[in-house]
Design a protein around this motif. Structure first.
Motif, PDB file in Angstrom:
ATOM      1  N   PRO A  11      47.198  44.856  39.652  1.00 39.63           N
ATOM      2  CA  PRO A  11      47.659  44.036  38.535  1.00 39.63           C
ATOM      3  C   PRO A  11      46.742  42.856  38.237  1.00 39.63           C
ATOM      4  O   PRO A  11      46.172  42.249  39.144  1.00 39.63           O
ATOM      5  N   MET A  12      46.599  42.566  36.975  1.00 45.07           N
ATOM      6  CA  MET A  12      45.890  41.365  36.521  1.00 45.07           C
ATOM      7  C   MET A  12      46.788  40.169  36.813  1.00 45.07           C
ATOM      8  O   MET A  12      48.020  40.228  36.649  1.00 45.07           O
ATOM      9  N   ARG A 125      43.806  58.351  28.353  1.00 46.79           N
ATOM     10  CA  ARG A 125      42.975  57.274  27.793  1.00 46.79           C
ATOM     11  C   ARG A 125      43.188  55.985  28.560  1.00 46.79           C
ATOM     12  O   ARG A 125      44.322  55.530  28.728  1.00 46.79           O
ATOM     13  N   ASP A 126      42.091  55.401  29.029  1.00 46.33           N
ATOM     14  CA  ASP A 126      42.131  54.094  29.683  1.00 46.33           C
ATOM     15  C   ASP A 126      42.267  53.024  28.600  1.00 46.33           C
ATOM     16  O   ASP A 126      41.401  52.904  27.727  1.00 46.33           O
ATOM     17  N   THR A 127      43.337  52.271  28.651  1.00 45.72           N
ATOM     18  CA  THR A 127      43.576  51.267  27.605  1.00 45.72           C
ATOM     19  C   THR A 127      43.274  49.843  28.062  1.00 45.72           C
ATOM     20  O   THR A 127      43.492  48.896  27.302  1.00 45.72           O
ATOM     21  N   THR A 128      42.772  49.666  29.286  1.00 43.96           N
ATOM     22  CA  THR A 128      42.561  48.308  29.788  1.00 43.96           C
ATOM     23  C   THR A 128      41.518  47.535  28.994  1.00 43.96           C
ATOM     24  O   THR A 128      41.542  46.300  28.976  1.00 43.96           O
ATOM     25  N   SER A 129      40.588  48.228  28.333  1.00 41.71           N
ATOM     26  CA  SER A 129      39.547  47.531  27.570  1.00 41.71           C
ATOM     27  C   SER A 129      40.012  47.131  26.170  1.00 41.71           C
ATOM     28  O   SER A 129      39.305  46.402  25.465  1.00 41.71           O
ATOM     29  N   LEU A 130      41.183  47.586  25.766  1.00 40.32           N
ATOM     30  CA  LEU A 130      41.701  47.227  24.442  1.00 40.32           C
ATOM     31  C   LEU A 130      42.191  45.777  24.436  1.00 40.32           C
ATOM     32  O   LEU A 130      42.607  45.249  25.473  1.00 40.32           O
ATOM     33  N   TYR A 184      42.541  43.810  29.701  1.00 40.87           N
ATOM     34  CA  TYR A 184      43.244  43.782  30.976  1.00 40.87           C
ATOM     35  C   TYR A 184      42.210  43.851  32.091  1.00 40.87           C
ATOM     36  O   TYR A 184      41.375  44.757  32.117  1.00 40.87           O
ATOM     37  N   GLU A 185      42.253  42.889  33.015  1.00 41.02           N
ATOM     38  CA  GLU A 185      41.266  42.786  34.082  1.00 41.02           C
ATOM     39  C   GLU A 185      41.927  43.106  35.421  1.00 41.02           C
ATOM     40  O   GLU A 185      42.472  42.209  36.071  1.00 41.02           O
TER      41      GLU A 185
END
Length: 321
Positions: A11-12, A125-130, A184-185
């Motif tokens: 978790p971030m 789909r990885d959505t963390t970069s959105l 999201y980091e």
């Protein structure tokens, strides 16, 4: 391009600070529960903040798979127990968070809910970069509100101060501000998320206890607390003797009894009045306390016990500054 669904996304984390203002922020309520990452694919798997599998502890949250209707997702959220007025109650959650396989009776009398606030992966789909706004929009499109699952709202614009006031009126823990364009980091404590608690809360390590007197005779009077410093030495930061329910005292007594040791686990001296009749224990239990402020010598002013945390490891509990 489709990617394999991850098996572990840490978790971030938010930094503590003053409430940000301006057009670039979203504001959410800060929920008083335990963090969980939900992995949904042919069922639900729940991992705590320290990567422990807590799926069996919260069987009512298995319905999340039905809400997703065979879609695959990784979601970030908070497990909470609610009081009679619908507010998160950490004391109630204590009855569930330390039970690996709760009975049907316990699940019925102390139900939990999963408040989801972020989407990290969806259908390959990885959505963390959105950006935050796109992740939230995709999350809300999933329409995951159910008997034990909900997606709390967020607010933008000038809503920060009003939301903090509302949190105080509702007896909530505080507000979290998140930059609208932030990604999201995973695993990082990022300035893109700012937590603004209404009361200072800190995680502590239990290093001993003092026997109670009067009405507390035969049980715990106070707990002796510590944190690790930069040199990995356990530093004494004070004692707490308020905030305990009778049930909490009984539970603490049972957990501390097998942890007894002869010598103090603290590298720094414990004041004589607290060390004199202390029962020392191995420093393996982590808990939460609320407090007013720190003294110049790193002692807690007016701490009050909230409860044990099974989702944190002692090595993570560090003095800052």
């Amino acid at each position: 391009m489709s990617v394999r669904m991850p098996t572990l996304v840490r978790p971030m984390l938010a930094t503590s600070g003053a409430l940000p203002s301006g057009p670039g922020w979203a504001y959410e309520f800060k929920w008083d529960g335990v963090r969980a990452i939900a992995y949904v694919a042919d069922g639900v798997r729940l991992l705590s903040r320290n990567d422990r599998d807590v799926t069996r502890a919260y069987p009512e949250l298995g319905g999340l798979a039905d809400l997703l209707a065979k879609r695959r997702a990784v979601l970030d959220g908070e497990i909470v127990a609610l009081d009679g007025r619908g507010r998160p109650d950490f004391s109630a959650l204590q009855h569930r968070m330390h039970v690996r396989a709760p009975s049907a009776s316990l699940v019925s009398t102390t139900p939990v809910r999963l408040y989801l606030f972020d989407l990290l992966h969806l259908d390959g789909r990885d959505t963390t970069s959105l950006p935050y706004t796109e992740r939230r929009a995709a999350l809300e499109e999933l329409d995951l509100s159910g008997e034990s699952v909900d997606i709390p709202p967020y607010w933008t614009g000038d809503a920060g101060r009003d939301l903090a006031t509302a949190a105080a009126d509702l007896g909530l823990e505080g507000v979290v501000a998140k930059e609208l364009g932030s990604r999201y980091e995973p695993g990082r404590r990022s300035p893109a998320w700012v937590k603004v608690p209404l009361n200072d809360t800190v995680e502590v390590i239990v290093g001993g206890w003092k026997p109670g007197t009067g009405r507390r005779e035969g049980t715990i009077g106070s707990l002796l607390l510590g944190m690790y410093d930069r040199g990995d030495q356990l530093t004494y930061i004070g004692h707490v003797g308020t905030g305990f329910t009778q049930a909490a005292l009984r539970d603490l007594g049972e957990r501390l009894r097998p942890l007894r040791r002869r010598d103090a686990p603290f590298a720094s001296p414990v004041p004589r009045e607290h060390a004199r009749h202390a029962v020392w224990v191995d420093p393996v239990l982590v808990g939460d306390v609320t407090f007013r402020s720190w003294t110049p010598d790193h002692r807690l002013r007016h701490p009050s016990w909230k409860g044990l945390r099974s989702d944190r490891e002692p090595a993570e509990i560090r003095l800052r500054g």
